[in-house]
Design a protein around this motif. Structure first.
Motif, PDB file in Angstrom:
ATOM      1  N   ALA A  43     -29.782  44.262  32.030  1.00 33.59           N
ATOM      2  CA  ALA A  43     -28.780  43.236  31.742  1.00 33.59           C
ATOM      3  C   ALA A  43     -27.711  43.158  32.829  1.00 33.59           C
ATOM      4  CB  ALA A  43     -28.140  43.504  30.377  1.00 33.59           C
ATOM      5  N   GLU A  44     -27.262  44.299  33.311  1.00 31.79           N
ATOM      6  CA  GLU A  44     -26.217  44.320  34.339  1.00 31.79           C
ATOM      7  C   GLU A  44     -26.704  43.660  35.631  1.00 31.79           C
ATOM      8  OE1 GLU A  44     -23.459  47.542  36.739  1.00 31.79           O
ATOM      9  OE2 GLU A  44     -24.504  48.176  34.939  1.00 31.79           O
ATOM     10  N   ALA A  45     -27.912  43.982  36.048  1.00 34.70           N
ATOM     11  CA  ALA A  45     -28.475  43.384  37.265  1.00 34.70           C
ATOM     12  C   ALA A  45     -28.650  41.878  37.087  1.00 34.70           C
ATOM     13  CB  ALA A  45     -29.808  44.044  37.605  1.00 34.70           C
ATOM     14  N   ARG A  46     -29.125  41.466  35.913  1.00 33.01           N
ATOM     15  CA  ARG A  46     -29.301  40.030  35.651  1.00 33.01           C
ATOM     16  C   ARG A  46     -27.970  39.295  35.752  1.00 33.01           C
ATOM     17  NH1 ARG A  46     -32.314  42.088  31.274  1.00 33.01           N
ATOM     18  NH2 ARG A  46     -30.824  41.240  29.767  1.00 33.01           N
ATOM     19  N   ARG A  47     -26.933  39.838  35.123  1.00 34.95           N
ATOM     20  CA  ARG A  47     -25.610  39.198  35.161  1.00 34.95           C
ATOM     21  C   ARG A  47     -25.097  39.085  36.600  1.00 34.95           C
ATOM     22  NH1 ARG A  47     -24.802  42.096  30.414  1.00 34.95           N
ATOM     23  NH2 ARG A  47     -23.876  43.840  31.519  1.00 34.95           N
ATOM     24  N   ALA A  48     -25.229  40.152  37.362  1.00 36.38           N
ATOM     25  CA  ALA A  48     -24.724  40.160  38.738  1.00 36.38           C
ATOM     26  C   ALA A  48     -25.471  39.142  39.608  1.00 36.38           C
ATOM     27  CB  ALA A  48     -24.854  41.556  39.333  1.00 36.38           C
ATOM     28  N   ILE A  49     -26.784  39.067  39.466  1.00 37.85           N
ATOM     29  CA  ILE A  49     -27.564  38.131  40.270  1.00 37.85           C
ATOM     30  C   ILE A  49     -27.254  36.691  39.881  1.00 37.85           C
ATOM     31  CG2 ILE A  49     -29.906  37.310  40.759  1.00 37.85           C
ATOM     32  CD1 ILE A  49     -30.791  40.271  40.647  1.00 37.85           C
ATOM     33  N   VAL A  50     -27.151  36.426  38.579  1.00 40.94           N
ATOM     34  CA  VAL A  50     -26.830  35.072  38.119  1.00 40.94           C
ATOM     35  C   VAL A  50     -25.464  34.655  38.648  1.00 40.94           C
ATOM     36  CG1 VAL A  50     -26.253  33.689  36.075  1.00 40.94           C
ATOM     37  CG2 VAL A  50     -28.348  35.057  36.123  1.00 40.94           C
ATOM     38  N   LYS A  51     -24.475  35.536  38.561  1.00 38.85           N
ATOM     39  CA  LYS A  51     -23.133  35.212  39.067  1.00 38.85           C
ATOM     40  C   LYS A  51     -23.171  34.956  40.575  1.00 38.85           C
ATOM     41  CE  LYS A  51     -18.347  36.786  39.285  1.00 38.85           C
ATOM     42  NZ  LYS A  51     -18.065  35.683  40.147  1.00 38.85           N
ATOM     43  N   TYR A  52     -23.882  35.800  41.298  1.00 40.53           N
ATOM     44  CA  TYR A  52     -24.012  35.642  42.747  1.00 40.53           C
ATOM     45  C   TYR A  52     -24.621  34.280  43.087  1.00 40.53           C
ATOM     46  CZ  TYR A  52     -26.207  36.234  47.346  1.00 40.53           C
ATOM     47  OH  TYR A  52     -26.640  36.058  48.642  1.00 40.53           O
ATOM     48  N   LEU A  53     -25.675  33.904  42.385  1.00 42.11           N
ATOM     49  CA  LEU A  53     -26.336  32.624  42.673  1.00 42.11           C
ATOM     50  C   LEU A  53     -25.485  31.429  42.249  1.00 42.11           C
ATOM     51  CD1 LEU A  53     -30.039  33.506  41.817  1.00 42.11           C
ATOM     52  CD2 LEU A  53     -29.030  33.138  44.082  1.00 42.11           C
ATOM     53  N   GLU A  54     -24.698  31.581  41.178  1.00 40.73           N
ATOM     54  CA  GLU A  54     -23.802  30.500  40.756  1.00 40.73           C
ATOM     55  C   GLU A  54     -22.751  30.202  41.822  1.00 40.73           C
ATOM     56  OE1 GLU A  54     -22.231  31.890  37.038  1.00 40.73           O
ATOM     57  OE2 GLU A  54     -23.935  31.103  35.875  1.00 40.73           O
ATOM     58  N   ASP A  55     -22.348  31.221  42.553  1.00 41.70           N
ATOM     59  CA  ASP A  55     -21.320  31.065  43.584  1.00 41.70           C
ATOM     60  C   ASP A  55     -21.878  30.484  44.888  1.00 41.70           C
ATOM     61  OD1 ASP A  55     -19.480  32.082  41.818  1.00 41.70           O
ATOM     62  OD2 ASP A  55     -19.468  34.102  42.689  1.00 41.70           O
ATOM     63  N   ARG A  56     -23.192  30.462  45.027  1.00 39.95           N
ATOM     64  CA  ARG A  56     -23.805  29.935  46.248  1.00 39.95           C
ATOM     65  C   ARG A  56     -23.986  28.428  46.155  1.00 39.95           C
ATOM     66  NH1 ARG A  56     -28.840  33.506  48.051  1.00 39.95           N
ATOM     67  NH2 ARG A  56     -29.329  31.531  49.043  1.00 39.95           N
ATOM     68  N   THR A  57     -23.703  27.754  47.253  1.00 37.60           N
ATOM     69  CA  THR A  57     -23.839  26.292  47.278  1.00 37.60           C
ATOM     70  C   THR A  57     -24.910  25.842  48.266  1.00 37.60           C
ATOM     71  OG1 THR A  57     -22.095  26.180  48.941  1.00 37.60           O
ATOM     72  CG2 THR A  57     -21.422  25.926  46.633  1.00 37.60           C
TER      73      THR A  57
END
Length: 142
Positions: A43-57
């Motif tokens: 769960a922690e890795a999933r949250r971190a990756i999703v947040k990272y990708l949300e910040d990418r444009t």
């Protein structure tokens, strides 16, 4: 933590990722010996990756980018890890050792680590000096 090799990590593309609220995984396509494997993400890795990708444009297919917006290099990952007091190989070693010491089935450890030989897994089961000391102390406990 997945125990992924740094060379496998830097080769990941966004399309190698499958994440939902309840589960997630990443497909390692460029493993040693060109063997493909699926690694589950906690769960922690999933949250971190999703947040990272949300910040990418950008539309770069690489999963992880350098500060120059290019696929991150092995050396960059090593540098980032060292900057935070970690060693890339030691982190992988700790992951595999943790699985061995937790008594996980050797076939699961092989699948997660990408090792084809059970002999490689046995290397991680070598007792530490602390393990030996605890064993000796337990013998003479009342």
């Amino acid at each position: 933590m997945t125990g992924i090799r740094v060379s496998e990590l830097v080769a990941l593309d966004r399309t190698d990722l499958d994440v939902s609220d309840r589960k997630g995984s990443v497909v390692v396509r460029s493993g040693k010996g060109n063997k493909e494997r699926l690694l589950p993400l906690n769960a922690e890795a999933r949250r971190a990756i999703v947040k990272y990708l949300e910040d990418r444009t950008d539309s770069n297919p690489a999963l992880f980018l350098s500060n120059r917006q290019e696929r991150i290099s092995i050396r960059s990952v090593q540098h980032l890890m060292e900057k935070h007091g970690h060693n890339v190989h030691q982190t992988r070693h700790s992951f595999i050792t943790g699985l061995v010491r937790a008594g996980e089935d050797i076939s699961i450890i092989q699948s997660l680590s990408g090792y084809t030989s059970a002999d490689m897994i046995l290397r991680y089961s070598m007792p530490s000096d602390e393990d030996k000391q605890r064993a000796v102390e337990r013998i003479f406990k009342d």
